[in-house]
Write an enzyme that holds these catalytic residues in place. Structure first.
Site, PDB file in Angstrom:
ATOM      1  N   ASP A 137      12.720  20.248  28.447  1.00 51.78           N
ATOM      2  CA  ASP A 137      13.733  19.448  27.776  1.00 51.78           C
ATOM      3  C   ASP A 137      13.231  19.033  26.401  1.00 51.78           C
ATOM      4  OD1 ASP A 137      16.234  18.347  27.593  1.00 51.78           O
ATOM      5  OD2 ASP A 137      15.671  16.444  28.536  1.00 51.78           O
ATOM      6  N   HIS A 144      19.803  10.252  18.673  1.00 53.60           N
ATOM      7  CA  HIS A 144      19.272   9.690  19.926  1.00 53.60           C
ATOM      8  C   HIS A 144      17.814   9.266  19.729  1.00 53.60           C
ATOM      9  CE1 HIS A 144      18.223   9.300  24.195  1.00 53.60           C
ATOM     10  NE2 HIS A 144      17.253  10.179  24.012  1.00 53.60           N
ATOM     11  N   ARG A 153      10.515   0.384  18.421  1.00 54.09           N
ATOM     12  CA  ARG A 153       9.815   0.297  17.130  1.00 54.09           C
ATOM     13  C   ARG A 153      10.843   0.161  16.019  1.00 54.09           C
ATOM     14  NH1 ARG A 153       8.132   4.613  19.900  1.00 54.09           N
ATOM     15  NH2 ARG A 153       9.491   5.903  18.612  1.00 54.09           N
ATOM     16  N   GLU A 208      22.200  11.503  30.422  1.00 58.56           N
ATOM     17  CA  GLU A 208      21.928  11.990  29.070  1.00 58.56           C
ATOM     18  C   GLU A 208      22.834  13.189  28.805  1.00 58.56           C
ATOM     19  OE1 GLU A 208      17.679  12.620  28.497  1.00 58.56           O
ATOM     20  OE2 GLU A 208      17.461  10.506  27.902  1.00 58.56           O
ATOM     21  N   GLU A 210      23.623  16.390  27.204  1.00 61.40           N
ATOM     22  CA  GLU A 210      22.837  17.461  26.587  1.00 61.40           C
ATOM     23  C   GLU A 210      23.531  18.802  26.787  1.00 61.40           C
ATOM     24  OE1 GLU A 210      18.679  17.585  27.516  1.00 61.40           O
ATOM     25  OE2 GLU A 210      18.519  15.412  27.855  1.00 61.40           O
ATOM     26  N   ASP A 242      20.736  15.104  31.967  1.00 61.62           N
ATOM     27  CA  ASP A 242      19.345  14.792  32.306  1.00 61.62           C
ATOM     28  C   ASP A 242      19.301  13.329  32.772  1.00 61.62           C
ATOM     29  OD1 ASP A 242      16.562  14.827  32.430  1.00 61.62           O
ATOM     30  OD2 ASP A 242      16.333  14.360  30.301  1.00 61.62           O
ATOM     31  N   ARG A 246      15.662   4.539  33.633  1.00 64.44           N
ATOM     32  CA  ARG A 246      14.964   3.994  32.458  1.00 64.44           C
ATOM     33  C   ARG A 246      13.837   3.037  32.822  1.00 64.44           C
ATOM     34  NH1 ARG A 246      16.324   7.788  28.976  1.00 64.44           N
ATOM     35  NH2 ARG A 246      18.590   7.963  28.699  1.00 64.44           N
ATOM     36  N   GLN A 249      11.004   5.216  34.061  1.00 64.83           N
ATOM     37  CA  GLN A 249      10.501   5.968  32.907  1.00 64.83           C
ATOM     38  C   GLN A 249       9.639   5.085  31.999  1.00 64.83           C
ATOM     39  OE1 GLN A 249      13.719   7.518  30.483  1.00 64.83           O
ATOM     40  NE2 GLN A 249      12.350   8.458  28.987  1.00 64.83           N
ATOM     41  N   LYS A 262      12.766  11.079  35.699  1.00 65.82           N
ATOM     42  CA  LYS A 262      13.738  12.107  35.312  1.00 65.82           C
ATOM     43  C   LYS A 262      13.870  13.230  36.335  1.00 65.82           C
ATOM     44  CE  LYS A 262      14.008  11.354  30.489  1.00 65.82           C
ATOM     45  NZ  LYS A 262      15.240  11.456  29.698  1.00 65.82           N
ATOM     46  N   THR A 266      18.993  16.881  37.957  1.00 62.48           N
ATOM     47  CA  THR A 266      19.481  17.332  36.650  1.00 62.48           C
ATOM     48  C   THR A 266      20.708  18.176  36.935  1.00 62.48           C
ATOM     49  OG1 THR A 266      17.210  17.433  35.792  1.00 62.48           O
ATOM     50  CG2 THR A 266      18.902  18.597  34.531  1.00 62.48           C
ATOM     51  N   THR A 368      19.112  14.657  24.368  1.00 61.86           N
ATOM     52  CA  THR A 368      20.367  13.917  24.272  1.00 61.86           C
ATOM     53  C   THR A 368      20.992  14.086  22.895  1.00 61.86           C
ATOM     54  OG1 THR A 368      19.399  12.309  25.774  1.00 61.86           O
ATOM     55  CG2 THR A 368      21.407  11.656  24.644  1.00 61.86           C
ATOM     56  N   GLU A 382      21.538   3.716  24.876  1.00 59.10           N
ATOM     57  CA  GLU A 382      21.981   3.465  23.510  1.00 59.10           C
ATOM     58  C   GLU A 382      23.306   2.703  23.472  1.00 59.10           C
ATOM     59  OE1 GLU A 382      21.446   7.439  21.261  1.00 59.10           O
ATOM     60  OE2 GLU A 382      21.077   7.829  23.376  1.00 59.10           O
TER      61      GLU A 382
HETATM   62 MN    MN Z   1      16.650  14.456  28.160  1.00 53.13          MN
END
Ligand code: MN
Length: 435
Positions: A137, A144, A153, A208, A210, A242, A246, A249, A262, A266, A368, A382
């Site tokens: 992936d 994204h 950050r 996600e 994708e 995907d 969270r 993760q 993850k 899928t 994503t 998001e």
């Molecule tokens: Mn992904």
């Protein structure tokens, strides 16, 4: 023949004697002809190769007498999926496409014979179109990458490597499926302010949005794939969800991962839309002069000229309350593959640039594909600013992350003046309660 070249199978005026294929809203007009793997619903027959046309499927082995012998020979090698056929490369699938385009055209002398080889999609179970040996992936969706980077950050959302190297991780192939129902994953989660993690069902389950490219012809271990040849190794594209826990993760990916956050499921769409069918929907790839330019191995005139694809994407949700009330799925976001930072050819070439061998049926996710504005993000992470701003659905329900019973649908289509719209069908998955 180059797969970006147009030919008579792309003619927008072609109509099929399969009436549903001529419906302007159909994803599967005669200009598409995607490959899949199916059997009659609730039968014990073997899954088999098929091509979608309108609301029907052409059973390719039932139609063997109408197809070129070398195409049939390759299809007959397919036992657990389309891999042996896809491994033969795009010239063979192009021969099949040309043959079906002629057979399915209005006025074809073979209409009666081929009619007997159709199975309604409503009467079929669709399987994973090929055995996926390896799944990688990527992270090509720069909106994204920027938006999720900002959550952690704010001053410096993109890592310094992002604009230079197509970043990716190796995913899990055993849990890839179509039309999936899977239990909410459990995992280690460490909440802020707590000294120790706990093992519990994920509370931050996400999707996600994708695309995925399916590898056709592979490359030998130790050989690279020059960018000029990259798309000869791509047989087509699918939608790819995907699913991501969270909270799992976040705790586990310090610094390796993603791993269990993850790899529990899928979901892909069951029909492989060929690169040939996508030929009318190419776009140039460009980089602003003030941005890092691709290193030479990721650069070519053809990639600049038509390396990008114009594919409209959307993600929808159907909650249990919505389904019980008979409400249609609610759209959460729209996007387009064209916003990606890297092209499909660049990801294939980069993947094999160290001598890594890609194999028929391998799946490369784009990452994503969020749109340029926050309202069109391809994940709940998001859309809800990390779970801080709940979304309100049209029926008044709200969501930060997915709840048990929620179904998520990804859809995509391509449109361009002078050409017939084609679509990808749907990648649908539903969250069951944790075990
Ligand atoms: Mn992904």
């Amino acid at each position: 023949m180059s797969i970006t070249q147009l030919n008579e199978t792309h003619d927008q005026n072609l109509q099929s004697w399969v009436a549903g294929a001529n419906d302007p809203a159909s994803d599967f007009p005669i200009q598409n002809l995607p490959l899949g793997w199916f059997r009659r619903r609730q039968s014990v027959e073997n899954f088999r190769p098929g091509v979608a046309i309108g609301e029907q499927i052409v059973d390719l082995l039932a139609a063997r007498d109408l197809l070129p012998a070398h195409v049939v020979a390759a299809l007959e090698h397919c036992r657990d999926g389309l891999n042996p056929f896809l491994a033969r490369g795009n010239a063979l699938s192009s021969t099949l496409r040309a043959a079906l385009s002629a057979l399915l055209r209005r006025g074809s002398a073979q209409q009666a014979a081929l009619s007997a080889c159709l199975v309604a999609q409503a009467d079929a179970d669709l399987g994973l179109p090929c055995q996926v040996g390896d799944f990688s992936d990527f992270f090509t969706g720069i909106h994204h990458a920027t938006a999720t980077g900002k959550l952690f950050r704010p001053e410096n959302p993109l890592m310094p490597n992002y604009k230079w190297i197509p970043v990716a991780y190796h995913g899990r192939s055993s849990s890839i499926g179509v039309n999936q129902y899977f239990p909410r994953p459990k995992g280690q989660v460490k909440s802020p302010g707590h000294d120790t993690p706990v093992f519990q069902p994920s509370r931050r389950l996400d999707f996600e949005l994708e695309m995925g490219v399916v590898i056709g012809r592979g490359n030998a271990l130790g050989s690279a794939i020059p960018i000029s040849e990259a798309e000869e190794h791509a047989c087509g594209m699918v939608l790819l969800n995907d699913w991501s826990a969270r909270d799992v993760q976040g705790w586990e990916s310090q610094p390796l991962g993603p791993f269990l956050g993850k790899n529990f499921a899928t979901t892909i769409s069951p029909w492989i839309v060929s690169m040939e069918a996508l030929a009318p929907f190419r776009l140039p790839f460009s980089r602003d002069a003030n941005e890092p330019q691709p290193l030479p191995y990721l650069e070519s005139a053809a990639n600049r000229d038509h390396g990008m694809l114009d594919i409209d994407l959307e993600v929808l949700i159907a909650t249990p309350a919505m389904r019980a009330a008979g409400l249609p799925p609610a759209r959460l976001a729209r996007s387009n593959y064209k916003h990606a930072w890297w092209t499909l050819a660049q990801t294939i070439t980069h993947h094999a640039s160290n001598g890594c061998n890609l194999q028929s049926g391998d799946l490369l996710g784009t990452g994503t594909l969020s749109g340029p504005v926050p309202a069109d993000a391809g994940s709940l992470l998001e859309l809800t600013s990390g779970g801080k701003s709940p979304l309100t659905l049209p029926n008044g329900e709200s969501r930060t992350f997915l709840q048990d019973g929620d179904a998520v649908m990804l859809r995509a289509h391509c449109e361009r003046a002078g050409f017939r719209r084609i679509g990808f069908g749907e990648a649908r998955g539903e969250v069951l309660p944790a075990l």
